[in-house]
Scaffold this active site. Structure first.
Site, PDB file in Angstrom:
ATOM      1  N   ASP A 448       0.889  -1.172  -0.121  1.00  0.00           N
ATOM      2  CA  ASP A 448      -0.133   0.035  -0.220  1.00  0.00           C
ATOM      3  C   ASP A 448       0.726   1.087   0.125  1.00  0.00           C
ATOM      4  O   ASP A 448       1.973   1.427   0.883  1.00  0.00           O
ATOM      5  CB  ASP A 448      -1.080  -0.064   1.292  1.00  0.00           C
ATOM      6  CG  ASP A 448      -2.104   0.918   1.085  1.00  0.00           C
ATOM      7  OD1 ASP A 448      -1.853   1.944   0.724  1.00  0.00           O
ATOM      8  OD2 ASP A 448      -3.185   0.822   1.605  1.00  0.00           O
ATOM      9  N   LYS A 472       1.669   3.373   5.738  1.00  0.00           N
ATOM     10  CA  LYS A 472       0.724   2.486   6.460  1.00  0.00           C
ATOM     11  C   LYS A 472       1.223   1.089   6.588  1.00  0.00           C
ATOM     12  O   LYS A 472       1.093   0.300   7.709  1.00  0.00           O
ATOM     13  CB  LYS A 472      -0.654   2.303   5.571  1.00  0.00           C
ATOM     14  CG  LYS A 472      -1.690   3.347   5.781  1.00  0.00           C
ATOM     15  CD  LYS A 472      -2.844   3.222   4.786  1.00  0.00           C
ATOM     16  CE  LYS A 472      -3.861   4.116   5.286  1.00  0.00           C
ATOM     17  NZ  LYS A 472      -5.205   3.814   4.448  1.00  0.00           N
ATOM     18  N   ASP A 520     -10.182   0.195  -3.435  1.00  0.00           N
ATOM     19  CA  ASP A 520     -11.482   0.803  -3.159  1.00  0.00           C
ATOM     20  C   ASP A 520     -11.979   1.343  -4.665  1.00  0.00           C
ATOM     21  O   ASP A 520     -12.635   2.618  -4.734  1.00  0.00           O
ATOM     22  CB  ASP A 520     -11.529   1.954  -2.379  1.00  0.00           C
ATOM     23  CG  ASP A 520     -10.513   2.868  -2.854  1.00  0.00           C
ATOM     24  OD1 ASP A 520      -9.677   2.849  -3.672  1.00  0.00           O
ATOM     25  OD2 ASP A 520     -10.079   4.007  -1.915  1.00  0.00           O
ATOM     26  N   ASN A 521     -11.315   0.726  -5.626  1.00  0.00           N
ATOM     27  CA  ASN A 521     -11.783   1.144  -7.194  1.00  0.00           C
ATOM     28  C   ASN A 521     -11.785   0.071  -7.900  1.00  0.00           C
ATOM     29  O   ASN A 521     -10.744  -0.913  -7.934  1.00  0.00           O
ATOM     30  CB  ASN A 521     -10.830   2.365  -7.703  1.00  0.00           C
ATOM     31  CG  ASN A 521      -9.632   2.240  -7.946  1.00  0.00           C
ATOM     32  OD1 ASN A 521      -9.065   1.481  -8.832  1.00  0.00           O
ATOM     33  ND2 ASN A 521      -8.856   2.292  -6.757  1.00  0.00           N
ATOM     34  N   CYS A 577     -22.924  21.578 -19.718  1.00  0.00           N
ATOM     35  CA  CYS A 577     -23.611  22.957 -19.708  1.00  0.00           C
ATOM     36  C   CYS A 577     -24.431  22.910 -18.373  1.00  0.00           C
ATOM     37  O   CYS A 577     -24.652  24.163 -18.084  1.00  0.00           O
ATOM     38  CB  CYS A 577     -24.586  22.943 -20.812  1.00  0.00           C
ATOM     39  SG  CYS A 577     -25.855  21.547 -20.971  1.00  0.00           S
TER      40      CYS A 577
END
Length: 1007
Positions: A448, A472, A520-521, A577
């Site tokens: 990580d 971590k 997390d993705n 827009c």
């Protein structure tokens, strides 16, 4: 309330609920694994005080399931030792040990008791004590792979928010003058209401009588319309605008005490596929409990199982249930008082969530019994009594169910854990408690890149307040070795992607037992998935979002892979827009504020630094159309010439002019282009539906919101330019009052896009190409030359969500709310700015704990080499509560006809394997055809095409003598790490009939 610390938790259960928790006091009875898990979850969730009751002495076996105990605690009081570590974990929590003798007298000091030990009659007795003291009760007990949670919140309990789902304001399009009145909403925002839901109106122009009055029950008449029981014929005519909010209904619930509920149980089903066995589990727990009370709980032999089973008939008659599953009853009895880490993590997470529901009145409580079982994890054949006999080891409980041989398999296994955040922390904690990779031949590799932030401390139990800003993985490794000194931890700080393939190479993957994904993705998951499939290693993936969570397991040669299905998009996209000119919802103003932050404080400095540092910047710019170059060059001129600040006063002046530009002049220009009374070509008002007519803002230094923007913008500008900031409010007021603000003059010929198609296909905007080119050249002459600013650089800012002093969230909140004032949109909080700006994922330790436990259940099955029918994809929502389990899909089997006869049957896990060290491409093609009976028509490595039949003959002749490794280097431009011995190539082939067929990849040994 520390908003940064609890931001993820607030995003999950709401700010008010977190505030209630911060003043709550909970008593936990029992400090073995279950009690410690509940206490840990409540402490991290911010309760004010946790009382711990346990007269037991710490034994070695406790260390296999209780993360708050250390080897040095053996022989000491369990509650005292647990309280000491709990205070270290969460210094804000008052963790105290209370004697069992003082339990009854202490109840009055707490709002809730969580019972994790004792017989059923004892729990019922404690429940009666709680009823007399007005204290709510949650009980959580486990027996091997079985557990239950019981909830008693009293005779009258109110749930303020059943689901916790966000309720966004919905834009009103029209309200009739009628009885009942019909309300219509814009088509882009369907109301999502059901009959009987109640709504409250605000911001309505014209029919103001409805604003902020008592809520109205609705009758749905369509996806975009409903009626309210109000006679509006005497009200003013509806003109425009306004929103309604769905009112959260208060649900009243009544609970029975255990001594009554046990004979008339209401079940919350954990697994619909096992709904029929829940009543049987209810009886089995009673039977086993009754047997142990009569004979003592030390005997877990088969005779004890039979005795417990034979005692079920009485319980069955009390419950009125027949047709018991005797084998299930035996398994429950065999579990005895055994606690294993995954079951404790799951049940402790659920029990802690029930406690949080009771204290906060948010989410739907369990009513009243919840049973969980994981019989699929048990070995197909029971171990011998000798295999299960205690040896005075921390793993005795686990060995009692699985045997010593399996424990050795756990200890010698090697696992890669990608991610050491919320889920990663829980999984790693479970792994070392279980002894996974803790043998001399085992290991856990974790990787990580992140560092510990304050917001991590509410759902990541391996990190303490003293660990802030530390990386971590090494920090987690130290914590894990404190939990189990035998843990073999290899802590890496590498991003697990293509850039680290030299580290995570063939030899690495071949040494791994499996991979656990705690990212997390979906992008990261897909990459991890691809690597696991290439090297045929099992993958367990966990995900969470607030109270929701999921676990998926992918088994080599048995199941489909993660990429076989697609997750929904992670981020909602809004029309350009809408964000730029026609917002109508708070999320639009927040997203616009985020993009404004990035344009001013990130992209602008990046462009300036590129101009100053890249020699070919101007040449590359000239290759773009003049209309594209002009805005960039104007930004450079502003940043380096017109608006370059030399002092902090200049930053404040710049911020004041930005306010005028963003919230006054741009709005005036929009209204100049589209006046209030303008109609479309169809004759309808232009400013209608989702197009809300804006109002320019007039700056007032006495307005706190106006000054919030000035202070944040000026300090961010100062940071970008390396100037010292300031927080002295009086200084800002003094400076802004002296700023000369130019009078607004509308610009002629400016075209403003009203649809995304106009944004994507812009027409000329006031200047033709020659004018734009001339303007670009003129600006280039004004810019200082890069040599004149040698070493000068700006500092681009990345939005940092977890720093309360950097003005990032302050700017986004202020900018979003000023724009909301422009358009009459409901305002947002600073917390919402932090969440939207930082893309924060809601987090609560309870769901993280459940995910971590479910992952480890699948790990058991992988090491036991279970059939596919025993694995489970898990999906849950603790808020409702709801659990769903599904068997993974079987891997699809392809069939291909070979040229020499016979069929090739393969799945996505299969690979061709060839030894091609020093072998040229031509020989590879020939050998493959001879071995597989298929002719290769195309070979690729990654995105590089190395061979194809349609390539020019000369190119093919040049490549045929070249080895595959050299082709990857020369054609693919890939530097293959010297440690990598095998590469994976994708091939296309034709079968015996000359048809194009899909075939597996080829793993080629190249060194």
């Amino acid at each position: 309330m520390d908003e940064v610390l609890y931001s993820r938790l607030m995003h999950s259960i709401g700010r008010k609920a977190v505030e209630w928790l911060s003043s709550s006091r909970v008593l936990v009875l029992g400090c073995r694994g279950m009690g410690a898990e509940v206490a840990k979850n409540l402490a991290l969730s911010g309760v004010a005080s946790v009382g711990l009751v346990d007269e037991g002495t710490v034994c070695v076996e406790d260390l296999g399931c209780q993360m708050l105990l250390k080897e040095g605690d053996v022989g000491s009081n369990r509650a005292v030792a647990t309280a000491r570590t709990l205070r270290e974990l969460s210094p804000c929590v008052d963790a105290i040990a209370i004697s069992e003798a003082a339990l009854e007298s202490s109840l009055k000091d707490f709002q809730l008791l969580v019972v994790t030990m004792g017989t059923l009659p004892y729990i019922a007795h404690v429940n009666r004590m709680c009823r007399e003291a007005g204290v709510m009760l949650v009980a959580a007990i486990s027996r091997g792979v079985f557990s239950f949670v019981f909830v008693d919140l009293g005779e009258c309990f109110s749930v303020l928010d059943e689901t916790g789902e966000p309720v966004s304001p919905v834009l009103v399009e029209g309200i009739t003058q009628d009885s009942p009145a019909t309300v219509t909403v814009v088509e882009e925002q369907r109301h999502g209401l059901e009959d009987g839901d109640e709504v409250v109106f605000s911001g309505i122009s014209g029919m103001e009588e409805l604003n902020h009055r008592a809520s109205y029950p609705v009758t749905v008449t369509g996806s975009c319309s409903f009626t309210i029981p109000e006679d509006t014929r005497g009200f003013n005519r509806y003109v425009s605008g306004g929103y309604f909010h769905k009112k959260r209904p208060v649900k009243k619930m009544s609970f029975l005490p255990m001594d009554k509920s046990i004979n008339s149980p209401e079940f919350c089903i954990s697994d619909p596929a096992k709904a029929g066995r829940t009543p049987c589990l209810h009886i089995a727990f009673q039977a086993a409990d009754e047997y142990e009370r009569q004979h003592g709980d030390a005997d877990s032999s088969s005779s004890a199982n039979e005795e417990a089973c034979s005692s079920d008939s009485g319980a069955g008659r009390r419950d009125g249930t027949s047709g018991l599953d005797e084998e299930l009853v035996k398994l429950v009895a065999q579990g005895g008082s055994v606690e294993i880490c995954p079951i404790v993590a799951i049940t402790g997470g659920i029990a802690a969530q029930e406690a949080i529901k009771a204290l906060s009145k948010v989410f739907m409580p369990v009513h009243q019994w919840f049973y969980f079982d994981a019989t699929e994890c048990l070995p197909l054949k029971s171990s011998s009594l000798e295999e299960r006999t205690p040896l005075g080891s921390r793993y005795d409980s686990q060995a009692a169910l699985f045997g010593r041989e399996f424990q050795q398999k756990l200890s010698s296994s090697q696992w890669l854990v990608v991610g050491a955040g919320g889920i990663g922390s829980e999984v790693l904690k479970n792994l070392v408690l279980m002894g996974v990779g803790c043998g001399t031949s085992g290991r856990i590799v974790m990787t990580d890149m992140d560092s510990v932030s304050k917001a991590n401390l509410v759902d990541q139990a391996l990190y303490h307040i003293d660990d802030l800003d530390r990386p971590k993985t090494p920090t987690a490794a130290r914590a894990l070795r404190r939990i189990n000194p035998a843990a073999q931890i290899h802590a890496l700080q590498e991003k697990f992607d293509a850039s680290s393939e030299s580290l995570f190479d063939t030899s690495f993957f071949e040494s791994m037992t499996g991979v656990i994904s705690a990212v997390d993705n979906s992008t990261s998951r897909l990459y991890i998935d691809m690597r696991c499939v290439n090297y045929r290693r099992p993958l367990i993936d966990g995900g969470k979002h607030g109270a929701k969570g999921s676990v998926q397991v992918f088994v080599p040669f048995q199941s489909e892979m993660y990429a076989s299905t697609r997750d929904p998009p992670e981020h909602r996209e809004f029309p350009i827009c809408t964000l730029k000119n026609f917002p109508y919802a708070p999320e639009h103003t927040l997203k616009w504020a985020v993009e404004t932050f990035e344009a001013l404080f990130k992209q602008r400095p990046v462009d300036v630094n590129s101009y100053l540092s890249k020699r070919d910047f101007q040449d590359s710019m000239r290759k773009s159309p003049a209309s594209t170059r002009l805005p960039i060059l104007e930004t450079l001129r502003d940043a380096l010439v017109l608006q370059r600040p030399l002092s902090f006063d200049a930053c404040v002046q710049w911020a004041r002019l930005q306010f005028e530009e963003l919230f006054t002049n741009n709005i005036k220009q929009l209204l100049y282009n589209f006046p209030a009374g303008m109609t479309t070509s169809a004759g309808t008002p232009f400013w209608s539906g989702t197009k809300r007519i804006p109002t320019p803002l007039a700056f007032h230094p006495s307005d706190p919101l106006h000054m919030d923007f000035i202070i944040a913008a000026a300090n961010l500008q100062a940071t970008v330019y390396g100037l010292k900031g300031c927080r002295d409010h009086s200084l800002f007021v003094d400076i802004v009052q002296r700023v000369a603000v130019p009078h607004f003059q509308p610009k002629e010929g400016i075209k403003i896009a009203v649809s995304d198609s106009e944004v994507r296909n812009p027409q000329r905007r006031g200047q033709d190409d020659s004018d734009a080119t001339a303007a670009c050249e003129a600006i280039l002459q004004e810019l200082p030359t890069p040599p004149s600013l040698v070493g000068y650089r700006l500092t681009p800012l990345e939005f940092e969500k977890d720093d309360e002093h950097n003005f990032h969230a302050d700017f986004i909140a202020a900018a979003a709310n000023l724009r909301a004032h422009n358009y009459g949109i409901p305002l947002s909080t600073k917390l919402q700015a932090r969440l939207i700006g930082g893309g924060i994922i809601p987090a609560i330790i309870t769901s993280t704990s459940v995910v971590g436990g479910l992952i480890c259940l699948e790990l058991y099955k992988l090491l036991l080499q279970k059939p596919l029918s025993d694995y489970r994809h898990s999906y849950f929502n603790l808020a409702v509560p709801l659990f769903c389990f599904a068997q993974p899909m079987k891997a699809f089997e392809h069939t291909v006809a070979r040229s020499q006869g016979g069929l090739l049957n393969w799945t996505l896990w299969d690979k061709f394997e060839m030894d091609c060290v020093g072998m040229p491409l031509e020989s590879f093609l020939l050998n493959f055809k001879q071995q597989q009976g298929l002719e290769i028509t195309m070979v690729s490595y990654g995105k590089s095409l190395l061979y194809a039949e349609f390539l020019p003959r000369k190119k093919l002749q040049d490549r045929f003598p070249v080895t595959l490794l050299d082709l990857v280097t020369s054609v693919g431009k890939v530097a293959v790490p010297p440690t990598e011995t095998k590469l994976v190539f994708s091939v296309s082939c034709t079968d015996a009939d000359g048809n194009d067929v899909e075939v597996p990849d080829v793993i080629v040994k190249v060194r």
